[in-house]
Structures are given as C-alpha cells and as structure tokens.
Design a protein around this motif. Structure first.
Motif, PDB file in Angstrom:
ATOM      1  N   ALA A   1      14.200  51.540  28.792  1.00  0.00           N
ATOM      2  CA  ALA A   1      14.354  52.849  28.088  1.00  0.00           C
ATOM      3  C   ALA A   1      14.728  52.792  26.579  1.00  0.00           C
ATOM      4  O   ALA A   1      15.286  51.464  26.418  1.00  0.00           O
ATOM      5  CB  ALA A   1      15.648  53.489  28.992  1.00  0.00           C
ATOM      6  N   ALA A   2      14.648  53.925  25.835  1.00  0.00           N
ATOM      7  CA  ALA A   2      14.737  53.629  24.609  1.00  0.00           C
ATOM      8  C   ALA A   2      16.105  53.193  24.003  1.00  0.00           C
ATOM      9  O   ALA A   2      16.325  52.286  23.313  1.00  0.00           O
ATOM     10  CB  ALA A   2      14.316  55.188  23.984  1.00  0.00           C
ATOM     11  N   ALA A   3      17.164  53.526  24.940  1.00  0.00           N
ATOM     12  CA  ALA A   3      18.622  53.124  24.557  1.00  0.00           C
ATOM     13  C   ALA A   3      18.687  51.759  24.699  1.00  0.00           C
ATOM     14  O   ALA A   3      19.253  51.270  23.923  1.00  0.00           O
ATOM     15  CB  ALA A   3      19.687  53.998  25.467  1.00  0.00           C
ATOM     16  N   ASP A   4      17.936  51.146  25.786  1.00  0.00           N
ATOM     17  CA  ASP A   4      18.093  49.823  26.021  1.00  0.00           C
ATOM     18  C   ASP A   4      17.549  49.162  24.982  1.00  0.00           C
ATOM     19  O   ASP A   4      17.803  47.914  24.550  1.00  0.00           O
ATOM     20  CB  ASP A   4      17.659  49.602  27.354  1.00  0.00           C
ATOM     21  CG  ASP A   4      18.701  49.878  28.390  1.00  0.00           C
ATOM     22  OD1 ASP A   4      19.815  49.923  28.290  1.00  0.00           O
ATOM     23  OD2 ASP A   4      18.325  50.153  29.752  1.00  0.00           O
ATOM     24  N   MET A   5      16.282  49.649  24.538  1.00  0.00           N
ATOM     25  CA  MET A   5      15.511  48.907  23.588  1.00  0.00           C
ATOM     26  C   MET A   5      16.371  48.848  22.100  1.00  0.00           C
ATOM     27  O   MET A   5      16.150  47.870  21.468  1.00  0.00           O
ATOM     28  CB  MET A   5      14.202  49.530  23.340  1.00  0.00           C
ATOM     29  CG  MET A   5      13.323  49.687  24.561  1.00  0.00           C
ATOM     30  SD  MET A   5      12.457  47.804  24.707  1.00  0.00           S
ATOM     31  CE  MET A   5      10.884  48.453  23.588  1.00  0.00           C
ATOM     32  N   PHE A   6      17.126  49.839  21.889  1.00  0.00           N
ATOM     33  CA  PHE A   6      17.957  49.982  20.864  1.00  0.00           C
ATOM     34  C   PHE A   6      18.956  48.696  20.821  1.00  0.00           C
ATOM     35  O   PHE A   6      19.199  47.982  19.877  1.00  0.00           O
ATOM     36  CB  PHE A   6      18.596  51.113  20.547  1.00  0.00           C
ATOM     37  CG  PHE A   6      19.511  51.195  19.536  1.00  0.00           C
ATOM     38  CD1 PHE A   6      19.018  51.543  18.051  1.00  0.00           C
ATOM     39  CD2 PHE A   6      20.946  51.289  19.726  1.00  0.00           C
ATOM     40  CE1 PHE A   6      19.730  51.355  16.893  1.00  0.00           C
ATOM     41  CE2 PHE A   6      21.669  51.384  18.182  1.00  0.00           C
ATOM     42  CZ  PHE A   6      21.088  51.505  17.157  1.00  0.00           C
ATOM     43  N   ILE A   7      19.575  48.715  22.142  1.00  0.00           N
ATOM     44  CA  ILE A   7      20.669  47.628  22.254  1.00  0.00           C
ATOM     45  C   ILE A   7      19.951  46.172  22.205  1.00  0.00           C
ATOM     46  O   ILE A   7      20.356  45.338  21.338  1.00  0.00           O
ATOM     47  CB  ILE A   7      21.163  47.522  23.768  1.00  0.00           C
ATOM     48  CG1 ILE A   7      22.129  48.743  23.695  1.00  0.00           C
ATOM     49  CG2 ILE A   7      22.160  46.511  24.012  1.00  0.00           C
ATOM     50  CD1 ILE A   7      22.662  49.316  25.216  1.00  0.00           C
ATOM     51  N   VAL A   8      18.778  45.933  22.432  1.00  0.00           N
ATOM     52  CA  VAL A   8      17.980  44.786  22.512  1.00  0.00           C
ATOM     53  C   VAL A   8      17.777  44.481  21.095  1.00  0.00           C
ATOM     54  O   VAL A   8      17.938  43.212  20.458  1.00  0.00           O
ATOM     55  CB  VAL A   8      16.852  44.941  23.219  1.00  0.00           C
ATOM     56  CG1 VAL A   8      15.816  43.535  22.821  1.00  0.00           C
ATOM     57  CG2 VAL A   8      16.921  44.930  24.585  1.00  0.00           C
ATOM     58  N   GLY A   9      17.492  45.330  20.152  1.00  0.00           N
ATOM     59  CA  GLY A   9      17.256  45.160  18.872  1.00  0.00           C
ATOM     60  C   GLY A   9      18.482  44.863  17.939  1.00  0.00           C
ATOM     61  O   GLY A   9      18.463  44.034  17.288  1.00  0.00           O
ATOM     62  N   ARG A  10      19.668  45.499  18.548  1.00  0.00           N
ATOM     63  CA  ARG A  10      20.857  45.207  18.116  1.00  0.00           C
ATOM     64  C   ARG A  10      21.306  43.550  18.311  1.00  0.00           C
ATOM     65  O   ARG A  10      21.700  42.821  17.554  1.00  0.00           O
ATOM     66  CB  ARG A  10      22.036  46.157  18.316  1.00  0.00           C
ATOM     67  CG  ARG A  10      23.480  45.655  17.665  1.00  0.00           C
ATOM     68  CD  ARG A  10      24.214  47.078  17.856  1.00  0.00           C
ATOM     69  NE  ARG A  10      24.356  47.281  19.164  1.00  0.00           N
ATOM     70  CZ  ARG A  10      24.469  48.499  19.541  1.00  0.00           C
ATOM     71  NH1 ARG A  10      24.016  49.573  18.791  1.00  0.00           N
ATOM     72  NH2 ARG A  10      24.640  48.986  20.672  1.00  0.00           N
ATOM     73  N   LEU A  11      21.168  43.310  19.720  1.00  0.00           N
ATOM     74  CA  LEU A  11      21.275  41.788  19.980  1.00  0.00           C
ATOM     75  C   LEU A  11      20.408  40.880  19.204  1.00  0.00           C
ATOM     76  O   LEU A  11      20.938  39.679  18.854  1.00  0.00           O
ATOM     77  CB  LEU A  11      21.015  41.689  21.427  1.00  0.00           C
ATOM     78  CG  LEU A  11      21.792  42.606  22.391  1.00  0.00           C
ATOM     79  CD1 LEU A  11      21.447  42.087  23.836  1.00  0.00           C
ATOM     80  CD2 LEU A  11      23.291  42.190  22.234  1.00  0.00           C
ATOM     81  N   ASP A  12      19.266  41.323  19.113  1.00  0.00           N
ATOM     82  CA  ASP A  12      18.437  40.235  18.082  1.00  0.00           C
ATOM     83  C   ASP A  12      18.708  39.994  16.946  1.00  0.00           C
ATOM     84  O   ASP A  12      18.852  38.933  16.231  1.00  0.00           O
ATOM     85  CB  ASP A  12      16.993  40.791  18.293  1.00  0.00           C
ATOM     86  CG  ASP A  12      15.926  39.828  17.534  1.00  0.00           C
ATOM     87  OD1 ASP A  12      15.489  38.707  18.177  1.00  0.00           O
ATOM     88  OD2 ASP A  12      15.355  39.890  16.570  1.00  0.00           O
ATOM     89  N   ALA A  13      19.505  41.081  16.364  1.00  0.00           N
ATOM     90  CA  ALA A  13      19.824  41.104  14.820  1.00  0.00           C
ATOM     91  C   ALA A  13      20.963  40.377  14.728  1.00  0.00           C
ATOM     92  O   ALA A  13      21.066  39.413  13.772  1.00  0.00           O
ATOM     93  CB  ALA A  13      20.145  42.521  14.216  1.00  0.00           C
ATOM     94  N   ARG A  14      21.950  40.125  15.769  1.00  0.00           N
ATOM     95  CA  ARG A  14      23.066  39.392  15.852  1.00  0.00           C
ATOM     96  C   ARG A  14      22.822  37.946  15.819  1.00  0.00           C
ATOM     97  O   ARG A  14      23.213  37.258  15.132  1.00  0.00           O
ATOM     98  CB  ARG A  14      23.846  39.871  17.059  1.00  0.00           C
ATOM     99  CG  ARG A  14      24.672  41.131  16.486  1.00  0.00           C
ATOM    100  CD  ARG A  14      25.591  41.693  17.832  1.00  0.00           C
ATOM    101  NE  ARG A  14      26.203  40.830  18.765  1.00  0.00           N
ATOM    102  CZ  ARG A  14      26.765  41.170  19.961  1.00  0.00           C
ATOM    103  NH1 ARG A  14      26.427  42.255  20.678  1.00  0.00           N
ATOM    104  NH2 ARG A  14      27.347  40.086  20.425  1.00  0.00           N
ATOM    105  N   LEU A  15      21.694  37.679  16.825  1.00  0.00           N
ATOM    106  CA  LEU A  15      21.058  36.518  17.108  1.00  0.00           C
ATOM    107  C   LEU A  15      20.416  36.041  15.689  1.00  0.00           C
ATOM    108  O   LEU A  15      20.923  34.619  15.476  1.00  0.00           O
ATOM    109  CB  LEU A  15      20.215  36.363  18.134  1.00  0.00           C
ATOM    110  CG  LEU A  15      20.500  36.492  19.587  1.00  0.00           C
ATOM    111  CD1 LEU A  15      19.660  36.499  20.648  1.00  0.00           C
ATOM    112  CD2 LEU A  15      21.643  35.347  19.993  1.00  0.00           C
ATOM    113  N   GLU A  16      19.862  36.943  14.992  1.00  0.00           N
ATOM    114  CA  GLU A  16      19.123  36.291  13.783  1.00  0.00           C
ATOM    115  C   GLU A  16      20.243  35.663  12.921  1.00  0.00           C
ATOM    116  O   GLU A  16      20.229  34.653  12.157  1.00  0.00           O
ATOM    117  CB  GLU A  16      18.443  37.164  13.139  1.00  0.00           C
ATOM    118  CG  GLU A  16      17.524  36.972  12.100  1.00  0.00           C
ATOM    119  CD  GLU A  16      16.762  38.085  11.589  1.00  0.00           C
ATOM    120  OE1 GLU A  16      15.617  37.609  10.991  1.00  0.00           O
ATOM    121  OE2 GLU A  16      17.021  39.254  11.770  1.00  0.00           O
TER     122      GLU A  16
END
Length: 497
Positions: free
Chosen positions: A465-480
């Motif tokens: 879902a879109a909300a989960d995709m947003f969370i994934v994006g935030r997780l990726d930014a933290r990992l970056e």
C-alpha cells in the motif's frame, strides 16, 4: 526427545573405606540435615574406541537406581569445579535401548562417525545426606560412596575405592562450598586422584592437543598454537549451532575463517600440498554457515529499522517473512552439512595436522620474522585494492564490490595479527586495531548494501500500500545515511594503515 540440563558444582575427595564423614550441620547457612539415605547405583559408561569423550573430559552413561536414574552426559564448563549435566530419563528413553539422540548430538564434533560402546561398568553404594537452610531450602548434598568399577577396555581390571562428593544445590553458595572443602579435608578427605569415577576406572586417556610456545617460538610453533586454539573453538561452538543458540553460527563461522586465514596468511610455514585441501573445506563450511549468518544479520537490521514505525502486517511479512524462511532453510543446510562424513573428515584432518604438522620451508624461522612478512604482504594487498578503488566511480556497483574486497583483505590482515597475539608486540596490536576498524566499517556498509537491495526488490514488486511504500522510502533514506557514515569511518581508519 525431552532432555533437561543443569550445571553441577561439586567437590570430590578420596577417603579410606568405612571412614565416617564429619557432621556438616555447623557450616554457614545450614539449619538442619536430613537423615542419611542409601541407594544402589549401577552405571554403564560409553565412549569411542579412541576414548574421544574421556580425552575431552566428557562422560556419557546409563545409570539405574537413585533419584535421577536415566541417561546422563557430563561436559566441562569454564567454572572451576562445575560441569554441565544433560539428562534423559527412562520415561523418555529405555534403559536397554540405544543411546538417546539428545546425548549423541552435542558430542558429534568429538565422536564423529565413530561408534559408542561400553567402556566401563561402575556400581556404587551411595549414602546421601542433604543439608537444609531456612524454610528447609536445599543447600547441598553430601554423598558417601563405596565404588566397585570394572574397565571393559582391553587389559582392563576391576577395583574398589571410597570417595565423598559434596554438591551444591539451588540454595548453596560459594561460601558454603569453601567451608565444606575445609571441613571435609579436616575430617579425613584427600584431594581426589581422578576427576571422575570413569577416569579412575579406565586409567589414563589421550587429551585434547594444547601446544605451548617456547620463549623464542618458531613460526611453526606459533601457527600450530593458533590452529589448535581455533580448532577447539570450532568444536565448542558445534553443539551450540545444532541447538540454534544465539550468535553460535556467527562464532563458528569466525572459527572457520580464522583457521583458514592462518593457513593462507602463513602459506610457507606448513607444507601447502598437504594443507590446501583443509583450507578449501574450511572455505566451503564457512560459506554454508555464512548463508545462515547473513540472514540473521538482515533480520536484526530489519527489526531495528522497523522499531518505532507503524508498519502493516504486509510490510512486516515482506521484510521479515522471506528472510525468516531463508534463515530456516540455511540452518537446516548447516545442520545437514555438520552431520556429514565430509565434515567429520575435515575435523579429522585438522586433528591429524595438529598431531603431526607437515613443515614448510619457513617453519623454523623466528615467529616474528614470518609475522612481519605476512603483515607487510597483507598491507600491500590492501593498498593495491584501495588504489584500484580510486579509479572507480563512487557509488557504482564496481565501487561497492571493491569496498567488499578491501573489507575481506582487512579481515585477513586482522586474523594474521591475531595469530601473533602470544608474541605480545605493541606494533602488531596497533595495526590489528586499524584493520578491525576498516573491517567493521565496511562490514556495516556491506550489510546496508544488501538490505537496500532487499528494499528495492520489495518496491519493484508493487504489492504494498502507499503508506507502506512511504515507510520503505524512509527506511531506505536512513540506510543511505548510515552507508555514508560507514564509508566515512572507513576512510578515517584507512589513513592509519
């Protein structure tokens, strides 16, 4: 098959037959004692033809009589006077049946493919007095034993003796143990001539190889000492991996890699033609264990990333579900490999290497000379890899793979230096500390790289879902951001290499 394990802490004394034990009710914390109770115990002890268990101070027995009759496996601990005792009662395993798997599995790395047969039978007339504290709390037991033992080994004989055993129970303390030791010695007890009844029954046995360094060790002495250290570590972690203990896979994998690094880091100390196959088998075993370890790392990283996030069950399943399945498969593969003839042959080969090391051309050189040479060679390889890194586009796949290569070379340098720890050289420790920082920083970077690829695959699947995709994006930014920090830490450490 159900089994229970406990740690027993006890004192053991030789005494003259018929000698009465002193009254221990005056010991600190003791309020009363039970009336003495006498039992007849009959035990059969099992071992391999080579007495592999006895050589590792392990006993396996089937015993009838007493309050804990059943199958018992006793193994050493790091606590003086203490042993781990694993028990399987006769309600779970028949007295006249095969040895329970629960007892065999923890010692497979020692017994391997070798058959376990009876090596001694021991009958004991035991008189037990239990010491009690406040509210009848059990503190300790004193067992007065009259022992009759028959060795079943070729040329074995029968013998009789008497001994006392003082064992702490749930309420017992170190203070009570020390006081009991003093009182029992004053009452006629002598230091035990053997560590166990079995040891006394069968006599001397071969023991685990423990090489010693001379004051001016040769390269061969240093290498063999380090191989023995990591061989023993490998054997120690084997049963922990089989029971899926925390961090056991990681530590056993490290032992494999350290063993292999000693062989590859000091290739001229041992005869390469006779040791190369060991290095190849260790590499394979480390890879199998690595699959399980890598999934563990990713699971831990996923859990830490999701902490504080309002992730849906679907996102949780996408992140951790597949990784959990991968981990379970990898653990099963590791267990299968560790129960194979190939694995046991590898352990036999390492033992044979320790028993009769095949010297290489530099075996008799001073250890320091060979260590200096190994360090110089490893540092040269790292600097070459760093020079190649400078020619690559930062952030590219090739650049990331080159960082991974540098990490592996730093780890090899660190392990070569760790082998030289007994030499107690400050310069080695300083270089080793730098190598560890590089390895750690680039290890973090590699874990992050793998996890970001995992997140990218989840996004590409387009099922969230879109909300989960947003969370994934935030997780990726933290990992970056974490990846940038890891690379910065590497560059800072690399300046000191």
């Amino acid at each position: 098959m159900a089994a229970s394990e406990q740690v027993e802490v006890e004192l053991k004394f030789d005494v003259d037959p018929g000698h009465v034990a002193p009254d221990l009710r005056a010991l600190p914390g003791v309020v009363s004692a039970t009336e003495p109770e006498t039992f007849s115990l009959d035990a059969t002890y099992f071992d391999t033809e080579n007495l592999d268990l006895a050589g590792n101070k392990i006993t396996m027995r089937r015993r009838t009589g007493g309050t804990d009759q059943g199958w018992h496996l006793k193994r050493p601990t790091d606590i003086p006077g203490a042993r781990r005792e694993l028990q399987v009662g006769f309600d779970e395993a028949r007295a006249d049946g095969e040895i329970p798997e629960a007892l065999v599995t923890p010692v497979l790395a020692i017994t391997r493919c070798r058959k376990l047969d009876p090596v001694a039978v021991i009958s004991t007339t035991r008189t037990v007095t239990r010491l009690l504290g406040v509210d009848d709390e059990p503190l300790a037991e004193l067992a007065e034993d009259l022992v009759t033992a028959q060795s079943l080994l070729p040329g074995g004989h029968s013998q009789q003796w008497a001994e006392w055993e003082f064992e702490l129970l749930s309420g017992g303390t170190t203070k009570l143990l020390k006081a009991a030791d003093k009182a029992l010695r004053a009452g006629g007890g002598r230091s035990a001539s053997s560590a166990s009844k079995l040891a006394r029954a069968i006599g001397s046995t071969p023991t685990v190889h423990k090489p010693r360094l001379s004051k001016r060790p040769t390269a061969l002495e240093l290498v063999i000492t380090d191989i023995a250290l990591h061989r023993n570590s490998l054997i120690a972690y084997d049963p922990l991996v089989r029971e899926d203990a925390e961090d056991a896979v990681h530590q056993m994998r490290v032992s494999c890699r350290r063993l292999r690094s000693v062989l590859s880091g000091y290739p001229t100390v041992l005869d390469a033609e006779r040791t190369d196959h060991i290095g190849a088998e260790l590499k394979l075993l480390a890879r199998i264990l690595g699959d399980a370890r890598d999934s563990e790392v990713q699971l831990e990283l996923d859990q830490s990333l999701l902490r504080g996030e309002n992730a849906s069950p679907e996102l949780l399943a996408a992140l951790a579900g597949a990784e959990t399945r991968n981990h379970d498969r990898a653990i099963r593969a590791a267990h299968a490999a560790m129960s194979s003839k190939r694995y046991f042959t590898l352990l036999d080969s390492i033992d044979a290497l320790l028993a009769s090391p095949p010297p290489g051309p530099d075996a008799e050189l001073p250890a320091t000379a060979v260590v200096d040479q190994a360090i110089a060679k490893s540092r040269k390889h790292i600097r070459k890899a760093q020079a190649d890194l400078a020619d690559l586009t930062e952030g590219s796949v090739e650049w990331q793979e080159q960082l991974h290569k540098i990490r592996k070379r730093a780890k090899r340098l660190r392990y070569s230096i760790d082998a030289a720890e007994p030499l107690n050289k400050k310069k080695y420790r300083e270089i080793g500390a730098v190598a560890k920082k590089i390895q750690s920083a680039l290890g973090d970077f590699n874990d992050i790289r793998i996890n970001r690829a995992h997140l990218a695959a989840i996004v590409a699947d387009e099922k969230l879902a879109a909300a989960d995709m947003f969370i994934v994006g935030r997780l990726d930014a933290r990992l970056e951001a974490d990846a940038y920090r890891a690379v910065a830490e590497y560059r800072k450490a690399a300046k000191d290499l």
